[in-house]
Design an enzyme around this catalytic site. Structure first.
Site, PDB file in Angstrom:
ATOM      1  N   HIS A   1      -2.427  14.633   3.947  1.00 47.29           N
ATOM      2  CA  HIS A   1      -3.704  15.304   4.198  1.00 47.29           C
ATOM      3  C   HIS A   1      -3.585  16.236   5.399  1.00 47.29           C
ATOM      4  CE1 HIS A   1      -6.100  12.776   1.443  1.00 47.29           C
ATOM      5  NE2 HIS A   1      -5.224  11.832   1.760  1.00 47.29           N
TER       6      HIS A   1
ATOM      7  N   THR B   1       0.815  -1.210   0.000  1.00 52.68           N
ATOM      8  CA  THR B   1       0.000   0.000   0.000  1.00 52.68           C
ATOM      9  C   THR B   1       0.855   1.270   0.000  1.00 52.68           C
ATOM     10  OG1 THR B   1      -1.692  -1.227   1.178  1.00 52.68           O
ATOM     11  CG2 THR B   1      -1.832   1.163   1.292  1.00 52.68           C
TER      12      THR B   1
ATOM     13  N   CYS C   1       9.567   7.638 -20.771  1.00 54.24           N
ATOM     14  CA  CYS C   1       9.728   6.442 -21.608  1.00 54.24           C
ATOM     15  C   CYS C   1       9.546   5.172 -20.788  1.00 54.24           C
ATOM     16  CB  CYS C   1      11.046   6.458 -22.376  1.00 54.24           C
ATOM     17  SG  CYS C   1      12.417   5.600 -21.605  1.00 54.24           S
TER      18      CYS C   1
ATOM     19  N   GLU D   1      -5.556   2.709   6.356  1.00 58.95           N
ATOM     20  CA  GLU D   1      -5.892   3.222   5.030  1.00 58.95           C
ATOM     21  C   GLU D   1      -5.769   4.744   5.099  1.00 58.95           C
ATOM     22  OE1 GLU D   1     -10.136   2.860   4.051  1.00 58.95           O
ATOM     23  OE2 GLU D   1     -10.437   2.091   6.061  1.00 58.95           O
TER      24      GLU D   1
ATOM     25  N   SER E   1      -1.963   8.067  -3.215  1.00 54.63           N
ATOM     26  CA  SER E   1      -2.032   9.419  -3.788  1.00 54.63           C
ATOM     27  C   SER E   1      -0.820  10.274  -3.461  1.00 54.63           C
ATOM     28  CB  SER E   1      -3.288  10.137  -3.299  1.00 54.63           C
ATOM     29  OG  SER E   1      -4.432   9.343  -3.489  1.00 54.63           O
TER      30      SER E   1
ATOM     31  N   SER F   1      -0.187  10.009   5.615  1.00 55.95           N
ATOM     32  CA  SER F   1      -0.069  11.289   6.314  1.00 55.95           C
ATOM     33  C   SER F   1       0.197  11.077   7.794  1.00 55.95           C
ATOM     34  CB  SER F   1      -1.361  12.087   6.173  1.00 55.95           C
ATOM     35  OG  SER F   1      -1.915  11.956   4.888  1.00 55.95           O
TER      36      SER F   1
ATOM     37  N   VAL G   1       5.302 -14.317   6.737  1.00 56.92           N
ATOM     38  CA  VAL G   1       4.818 -14.921   7.967  1.00 56.92           C
ATOM     39  C   VAL G   1       3.716 -15.919   7.638  1.00 56.92           C
ATOM     40  CG1 VAL G   1       3.664 -14.463  10.168  1.00 56.92           C
ATOM     41  CG2 VAL G   1       5.440 -12.907   9.328  1.00 56.92           C
TER      42      VAL G   1
END
Lengths: 421, 478
Positions: free
Chosen positions: B49, B40, B436, B336, B45, B341, B172
């Protein structure tokens, strides 16, 4: 700051031919800057034959074709620097470059010839959905691995796009023991040369599926398969036509893009159709004394035409440096590509400056059978050449004579178009 | 026996590892992939935040605001790219305006500084490409953008140089309670630790459920993104969000710290925890929805698209606590958005919980700073030439699109927890990340990797595992 009369950016076929021609036109102070470890550019990995039929009337491999120009450049005593990356070209023609030995250095050039060539469009530019595993290569990257380094990038291959490098690589991968399952082409026609379709696909029983594209990529780590589907007239996949192919390799031959980062940064005006600089009859860009030739100007089909064009750029740059160009009358004739003709190089002609004959090169936007290539001086048709077939994969040309243009002091526009028979 | 075993080398695991390295603890990080920042943490993004999104009083709100405040100093200490570019939540219809006010009030309550609502005129002056439909926006000047790769890598490197061990390709498989701690069984052997930190991202529920009777579920929530060429990088200068409204949660349009433009994500709940494939539908949604807040996004300039999985916990809240029926086992789960941030604050919070269990002494040798891979482009020509004289590899450009030199690639390979694959080099130096997309530099980077790691070219992978670039030599099967 060191100075040279002409600095040439790129030591591939365009840069080499431009250098030799400039030297033979009487300019001695020339420097070629090449980023690779040797001169010759992309030809060094094009080990198939078929090069030089126009120039030398014989069939050479890419490295052999390059070698003739490299030898000439060496015999003429033209200076060059290898392993040297040009970082910037200023509008004042100060070239900033870098290599291991000299570090970062600057050169004041009187004229610059842009000969950087082109690069391949990537998967990302096509925005093909799916995973991002190993096993997806642009055809040229695979060509380098196979032809220069002896490595096989995969064993079961699907090729997207029927550009010439993709077609050549279909045959090469077959030679090296890989199974090429299919070549999918988004357009209803191939983007490559007819002879390559015959010699690289048909001769080896490799199917070419026109109006097809890759709609899914599978495999988390290494590619395990792709799905191809037929597309409609707008290029959108047609549901229900999907076919799965198991493969460990996807080669992309989906277009070449002139590599004009340096040109743009220098402020050269660009042609959105070619993605190359806008040039006049001297192959001079919107920046005075900056010339362009070869694939950085527009993507060519045959290297012979690159050499020819680059020789003209070299001659013209030499004339510019020597100040031997005719005085400007300010008269410009605009080239008007239309009705099937996508662009022309050059796009502006100053008749006083042109050679006795000038080759105007262009590509068409579709396949046209039994058509005419027509040229109009303003509203008057002056040339009409019958062609059994023209296709986007093959470059076309017309020749203009200086005398004819000088005869017409009021001529404003030369139109080139395709007319149906 | 380790004092602490951290499962997962994403931003949460590495931030925790770094915080714990301030103390005399014997700690290790177990990572199933070949490198840090492979889940993740690498595909998101890249936004810091400001902290107005999360519900008042939630852990998300608290850690987001705290993390966002810590980020500028952390970026200086650990030398990773971060820019406080501000964000705008754009409202495009009158009936949603109360929602904007509510968001403002929530932000103020959460402790976000400098928030204000800007009207159309000012908004247009701030962002000329803002949608013609935009009527007002919530402006958060403290919002930022970050290089998520180098944030993660910096945390890991700093933890490593302060004594934390890292084990890669170590997945694990099971965890057993043993006397005084846990035995963590992996495909490559067992690890015993007094404490275990579960920072396993989309797998955090599986890891948790190995030791606890009180289970929770993580749903991988896929987000598709498009990344645009640097020529599009100035299309907006702040991060532009859509106000969640009648059309659902919108798509953000933001510059990246490296000058590209990012557009995304979608939010699609899936089952496959490795399902990082983009879909046509997803990419089309990104393209379509980007126009809601920003006009004329030059989508022809897309250079790549990718998908990331958010570790969505059904309760939509961070779970950071010692598990009640598993003493010494600390969850750091459901991280999440705004996880990236929050990560500096998450690291502190997890470390505090572990400290409470272990009561460790301070590590007097802790060094809180780290230097990233040197970027010669930041130097003057004189400095650059001095560098090339000292190390000529800095004069050799390998990646033409991003102007990455051999010197930087050598640094990326040989530094602590160095790169072992093309993606490892890419995330550390940007080689192959340009327009490229590695067509030019990958054979060159492969050669450098093979030479420096003393392995055959055929061993070089894109991203570890079976992601080999070449499968043999010419005619080897003829």
């Amino acid at each position: 700051m060191k100075t040279y009369d002409i600095v040439i950016i790129g030591g591939g076929p365009a840069g080499l031919a431009a250098a030799a021609s400039a030297k033979k036109s009487g300019t001695d102070s020339i420097l070629i800057l090449e980023r690779d470890k040797e001169l010759g550019g992309i030809l060094n990995q094009c080990i198939h034959n078929g090069f030089g039929l126009h120039t030398f009337k014989e069939e050479l491999t890419g490295p052999e074709y390059a070698a003739r120009f490299i030898e000439e450049v060496k015999e003429l005593g033209i200076e060059y620097k290898l392993h040297t990356m040009v970082m910037d070209i200023s509008p004042e023609k100060v070239v900033t470059a870098m290599n291991r030995e000299d570090g970062m250095f600057q050169i004041q050039a009187k004229a610059v010839i842009l000969a950087m060539g082109c690069r391949e469009r990537s998967r990302g530019a096509l925005n093909i959905p799916g995973y991002r595993p190993a096993g997806i290569y642009s055809a040229g990257t695979a060509q380098r691995l196979v032809n220069r380094e002896g490595f096989l990038p995969g064993r079961e291959v699907v090729i997207l796009g029927s550009g010439d490098i993709g077609l050549i690589m279909a045959r090469r991968m077959t030679f090296e023991g890989a199974k090429v399952k299919v070549v999918a082409e988004l357009m209803p026609y191939s983007g490559g040369l007819k002879r390559n379709i015959v010699q690289c696909l048909n001769d080896y029983g490799i199917p070419l599926k026109l109006s097809h594209t890759v709609v899914e990529i599978r495999g988390k780590e290494r590619l395990t398969g792709v799905t191809i589907a037929q597309v409609d007239q707008k290029g959108k996949p047609i549901p229900g036509t999907e076919e799965d192919y198991d493969c460990d390799t996807l080669l992309l031959s989906v277009g070449l893009i002139p590599e004009n980062e340096l040109s743009r940064a220098a402020g050269v005006d660009m042609n959105p159709v070619t993605s190359g600089p806008v040039v006049n009859e001297s192959l001079e860009t919107s920046l005075e004394g900056v010339f362009a030739c070869g694939n950085v100007l527009h993507v060519h089909d045959l290297v012979d035409f690159v050499s020819e064009e680059a020789a003209a750029a070299g001659r013209n740059a030499s004339a510019y440096v020597k100040g031997s160009r005719t005085a400007e009358s300010g008269r410009e004739i605009r080239m008007n590509p239309t009705e099937g003709v996508r662009y022309t190089v050059p796009s502006v002609i100053r008749p006083e400056q042109m050679d006795d004959t000038l080759t105007v090169r262009f590509r068409v936007g579709g396949v046209y059978k039994n058509c005419y290539i027509s040229v109009y001086f303003d509203d008057e048709r002056v040339m009409r050449r019958k062609r059994p077939v023209v296709a986007p994969g093959e470059m076309e040309e017309i020749r203009l004579e200086k005398a004819k243009l000088l005869e017409r002091p009021d001529l404003k526009t030369i139109t080139v178009k395709i007319e149906e028979a | 026996m380790y004092d602490v075993i951290i499962i997962g080398a994403g931003v949460s695991g590495c931030a925790t590892a770094r915080e714990l390295s301030r103390y005399k603890v014997k700690a290790c990080v177990l990572e199933k992939e070949e490198d840090v920042c492979c889940g993740t943490s690498k595909a998101n993004s890249a936004i810091v935040h400001a902290g107005y999104d999360a519900e008042e009083g939630s852990l998300m709100a608290k850690l987001n605001v705290m993390g966002s405040k810590m980020m500028p100093q952390l970026a200086k200490d650990l030398d990773f790219p971060y820019l406080q570019n501000g964000s705008l939540v754009v409202c495009t219809d009158e009936e949603s305006l109360p929602g904007l006010t509510k968001l403002y009030e929530r932000g103020v309550h959460n402790g976000v500084e400098g928030l204000r609502i800007v009207e159309r005129e000012e908004l247009e002056a701030m962002e000329p490409n803002i949608s013609d439909k935009a009527i007002a926006a919530l402006y958060a000047p403290t919002a930022g953008i970050v290089c998520p790769f180098n944030l993660n890598i910096a945390l890991a490197e700093n933890a490593y140089t302060n004594g934390v061990e890292f084990f890669f390709n170590t997945k694990v498989e099971d965890i057993e309670k043993i006397e005084g701690g846990y035995r963590v069984k992996t495909g490559t052997g067992d690890y015993e630790g007094r404490c275990v930190v579960n920072a396993a991202g989309v797998y955090a529920d599986q890891i948790h459920n190995m030791v606890s009777g009180s289970t929770f579920t993580i749903v991988p929530r896929r987000g598709d993104y498009c990344l645009l060429d640097k020529t599009a990088g100035h299309h907006v200068s702040r991060t532009i969000f859509a106000l969640p409204g009648k059309y659902g949660k919108g798509i953000l349009v933001a510059p990246t710290v490296h000058g590209n433009l990012i557009v995304g994500p979608t939010a699609i709940d899936i089952e496959d925890r490795e399902g990082t494939n983009t879909t046509r539908q997803g990419l089309d949604e990104v393209i379509e929805k980007s126009a809601e807040t920003v006009k004329n996004v030059p989508l022809r300039q897309v250079i790549t698209s990718f998908a990331g999985l958010r570790a969505h916990q059904t309760g939509h809240e961070f779970i950071i606590e010692e598990v009640k029926d598993a003493p010494g086992f600390v969850d750091c789960a459901g991280i999440e958005s705004p996880g990236l941030s929050s990560c500096p604050a998450i690291g502190c919070m997890v470390a505090d919980i572990v400290k409470g269990i272990l009561n460790p002494e301070e590590n007097p040798d802790f060094v809180g700073t780290r230097k990233g891979v040197l970027n010669p482009a930041d130097l003057s020509m004189e400095e650059r030439n001095a560098l090339i004289k000292e190390n000529p590899a800095y004069g050799n450009i390998i990646c033409r699109c991003e102007s990455v030199t051999e010197g930087e690639i050598l640094d990326a390979i040989h530094r602590p927890l160095g790169a072992k694959s093309l993606d490892g080099v890419k995330r550390r130096t940007r080689a192959g990340m340009g327009r490229c997309q590695a067509g030019f530099c990958s054979p060159r980077t492969m050669e450098i990797l093979a030479r420096e790691l003393h392995v055959d070219m055929s061993e070089i992978t894109k991203s570890g595992g079976s992601s080999r670039i070449i499968v043999g030599t010419n005619k080897d099967r003829i």
